[in-house]
Design a protein around this motif. Structure first.
Motif, PDB file in Angstrom:
ATOM      1  N   MET A  43      -4.032 -11.077  -0.826  1.00  0.00           N
ATOM      2  CA  MET A  43      -2.938 -11.572  -0.320  1.00  0.00           C
ATOM      3  C   MET A  43      -2.218 -10.252   0.475  1.00  0.00           C
ATOM      4  O   MET A  43      -1.533 -10.297   1.488  1.00  0.00           O
ATOM      5  CB  MET A  43      -2.141 -11.778  -1.359  1.00  0.00           C
ATOM      6  CG  MET A  43      -2.308 -13.245  -2.011  1.00  0.00           C
ATOM      7  SD  MET A  43      -1.249 -13.792  -3.547  1.00  0.00           S
ATOM      8  CE  MET A  43       0.359 -13.832  -2.874  1.00  0.00           C
ATOM      9  N   MET A  44      -2.451  -8.846  -0.242  1.00  0.00           N
ATOM     10  CA  MET A  44      -1.462  -7.933   0.381  1.00  0.00           C
ATOM     11  C   MET A  44      -2.477  -7.639   1.603  1.00  0.00           C
ATOM     12  O   MET A  44      -1.696  -6.760   2.489  1.00  0.00           O
ATOM     13  CB  MET A  44      -1.830  -6.751  -0.801  1.00  0.00           C
ATOM     14  CG  MET A  44      -0.898  -5.692  -0.319  1.00  0.00           C
ATOM     15  SD  MET A  44       0.776  -6.040  -0.218  1.00  0.00           S
ATOM     16  CE  MET A  44       1.395  -6.011  -2.027  1.00  0.00           C
ATOM     17  N   ALA A  45      -3.709  -7.646   1.775  1.00  0.00           N
ATOM     18  CA  ALA A  45      -4.410  -7.237   3.105  1.00  0.00           C
ATOM     19  C   ALA A  45      -4.037  -8.265   4.091  1.00  0.00           C
ATOM     20  O   ALA A  45      -3.464  -7.847   5.114  1.00  0.00           O
ATOM     21  CB  ALA A  45      -5.924  -7.564   2.823  1.00  0.00           C
ATOM     22  N   ALA A  46      -3.651  -9.375   4.095  1.00  0.00           N
ATOM     23  CA  ALA A  46      -3.105 -10.297   4.961  1.00  0.00           C
ATOM     24  C   ALA A  46      -1.703  -9.902   5.067  1.00  0.00           C
ATOM     25  O   ALA A  46      -1.275 -10.161   6.379  1.00  0.00           O
ATOM     26  CB  ALA A  46      -3.230 -11.770   4.609  1.00  0.00           C
ATOM     27  N   GLN A 140       8.984  -6.440   3.261  1.00  0.00           N
ATOM     28  CA  GLN A 140       8.731  -5.493   2.336  1.00  0.00           C
ATOM     29  C   GLN A 140       8.980  -5.828   1.086  1.00  0.00           C
ATOM     30  O   GLN A 140       8.358  -5.465  -0.012  1.00  0.00           O
ATOM     31  CB  GLN A 140       9.182  -4.272   2.773  1.00  0.00           C
ATOM     32  CG  GLN A 140       8.582  -3.522   4.103  1.00  0.00           C
ATOM     33  CD  GLN A 140       7.197  -3.476   4.252  1.00  0.00           C
ATOM     34  OE1 GLN A 140       6.254  -4.201   3.717  1.00  0.00           O
ATOM     35  NE2 GLN A 140       6.474  -2.193   4.470  1.00  0.00           N
ATOM     36  N   HIS A 141      10.000  -6.778   0.950  1.00  0.00           N
ATOM     37  CA  HIS A 141      10.581  -7.242  -0.368  1.00  0.00           C
ATOM     38  C   HIS A 141       9.440  -8.025  -0.734  1.00  0.00           C
ATOM     39  O   HIS A 141       8.957  -8.114  -2.013  1.00  0.00           O
ATOM     40  CB  HIS A 141      11.753  -7.971  -0.384  1.00  0.00           C
ATOM     41  CG  HIS A 141      12.230  -8.758  -1.593  1.00  0.00           C
ATOM     42  ND1 HIS A 141      12.658  -8.000  -2.388  1.00  0.00           N
ATOM     43  CD2 HIS A 141      12.065 -10.152  -1.669  1.00  0.00           C
ATOM     44  CE1 HIS A 141      13.152  -9.009  -3.511  1.00  0.00           C
ATOM     45  NE2 HIS A 141      12.497 -10.147  -3.139  1.00  0.00           N
ATOM     46  N   ASN A 142       8.621  -8.999  -0.200  1.00  0.00           N
ATOM     47  CA  ASN A 142       7.491  -9.941  -0.365  1.00  0.00           C
ATOM     48  C   ASN A 142       6.467  -8.954  -0.907  1.00  0.00           C
ATOM     49  O   ASN A 142       5.756  -9.281  -1.844  1.00  0.00           O
ATOM     50  CB  ASN A 142       7.222 -10.760   0.700  1.00  0.00           C
ATOM     51  CG  ASN A 142       8.091 -11.780   0.811  1.00  0.00           C
ATOM     52  OD1 ASN A 142       9.094 -12.232   0.083  1.00  0.00           O
ATOM     53  ND2 ASN A 142       8.259 -12.397   2.194  1.00  0.00           N
ATOM     54  N   ALA A 143       6.469  -7.906  -0.154  1.00  0.00           N
ATOM     55  CA  ALA A 143       5.154  -6.949  -0.660  1.00  0.00           C
ATOM     56  C   ALA A 143       5.418  -6.258  -2.133  1.00  0.00           C
ATOM     57  O   ALA A 143       4.654  -6.241  -3.019  1.00  0.00           O
ATOM     58  CB  ALA A 143       4.872  -5.766   0.319  1.00  0.00           C
ATOM     59  N   SER A 169       7.391   2.668  -2.860  1.00  0.00           N
ATOM     60  CA  SER A 169       7.476   3.185  -1.457  1.00  0.00           C
ATOM     61  C   SER A 169       7.995   1.899  -0.687  1.00  0.00           C
ATOM     62  O   SER A 169       9.166   2.395   0.094  1.00  0.00           O
ATOM     63  CB  SER A 169       6.162   3.446  -0.678  1.00  0.00           C
ATOM     64  OG  SER A 169       5.308   2.310  -0.833  1.00  0.00           O
ATOM     65  N   ARG A 170       8.017   0.759  -0.857  1.00  0.00           N
ATOM     66  CA  ARG A 170       8.475  -0.145  -0.164  1.00  0.00           C
ATOM     67  C   ARG A 170       9.672  -0.396  -0.667  1.00  0.00           C
ATOM     68  O   ARG A 170      10.849  -0.750   0.285  1.00  0.00           O
ATOM     69  CB  ARG A 170       7.759  -1.793  -0.269  1.00  0.00           C
ATOM     70  CG  ARG A 170       6.557  -1.911   0.538  1.00  0.00           C
ATOM     71  CD  ARG A 170       5.838  -0.558   0.961  1.00  0.00           C
ATOM     72  NE  ARG A 170       4.599  -0.896   1.515  1.00  0.00           N
ATOM     73  CZ  ARG A 170       3.547  -0.341   1.286  1.00  0.00           C
ATOM     74  NH1 ARG A 170       3.467   0.786   0.660  1.00  0.00           N
ATOM     75  NH2 ARG A 170       2.522  -0.360   2.023  1.00  0.00           N
ATOM     76  N   THR A 171      10.259   0.017  -1.648  1.00  0.00           N
ATOM     77  CA  THR A 171      11.751  -0.158  -2.181  1.00  0.00           C
ATOM     78  C   THR A 171      12.223   0.954  -1.502  1.00  0.00           C
ATOM     79  O   THR A 171      13.731   0.720  -0.954  1.00  0.00           O
ATOM     80  CB  THR A 171      11.928   0.096  -3.759  1.00  0.00           C
ATOM     81  OG1 THR A 171      10.969  -1.099  -4.238  1.00  0.00           O
ATOM     82  CG2 THR A 171      13.156   0.156  -4.265  1.00  0.00           C
TER      83      THR A 171
END
Length: 185
Positions: A43-46, A140-143, A169-171
């Motif tokens: 999921m994260m790769a996509a 990035q919230h979804n990440a 990091s995304r936060t």
């Protein structure tokens, strides 16, 4: 003020870029994984592939230097993370991406809507930046959500570490982008 924002962007993202995710040496932690680790990596790769498409647009279309700098830092970080996840999936004997419906029970792929990406490609100037920042904040919230799924039930030490760093990091990126949205151009 722009110089401080530029330095802040570099500082916030330096932690991600300075400590790139690396696959474990052969024969160690790579053998330890579960379905959550595989799902996280797929999921994260996509998700990263889609983010890379957006930030690469911003590197050339954003009007403000601080937004272009942020996009460049995200590009470097997520490119490295993507390569790491691809190595893990290969070492685990798993496909690099699963059937689109495979993760529906976990909220789906958590990606941006293709129509939003198309609108982003067509946007210019300040309109581009506003669309880009809003779209990337949501992305990035979804990440973060995907990363928290991994930290909740994954077992691979490398994947767990990457998920924790993605969450942090995304936060920070979201907070930075919210500040950009509230600053005059």
């Amino acid at each position: 003020m722009k110089r401080i924002a530029l330095l802040l962007a570099t500082f916030l993202l330096a932690g991600c870029a300075a400590a790139p995710a690396q696959p474990a040496p052969a024969g160690t932690e790579q053998r330890v994984f579960n379905d959550t680790d595989v799902m996280f990596s797929q999921m994260m790769a996509a998700h990263h592939s889609q983010a890379l498409e957006m930030v690469r647009l911003a590197r050339t279309k954003a009007a403000r230097e601080d937004v272009r700098t942020l996009a460049a830092a995200i590009d470097a970080t997520e490119t490295d993370e993507l390569k790491t996840m691809q190595v893990w999936l290969e070492s685990w004997g798993q496909p690099p991406n699963a059937d689109a419906s495979a993760h529906a029970g976990h909220g789906g792929a958590h990606g941006a809507n293709p129509d939003d990406i198309k609108a982003l490609r067509a946007a210019t100037g300040a309109d581009f930046e506003t669309k880009f920042l809003n779209l990337l904040i949501a992305h990035q919230h979804n990440a973060i959500e995907i990363a928290r799924m991994e930290t909740g039930s994954g077992v691979n030490p490398g994947a767990l570490d990457l998920a924790k760093r993605i969450d942090e990091s995304r936060t920070a990126e979201i907070q930075q982008m919210l500040r950009y949205l509230n600053q005059p151009a």
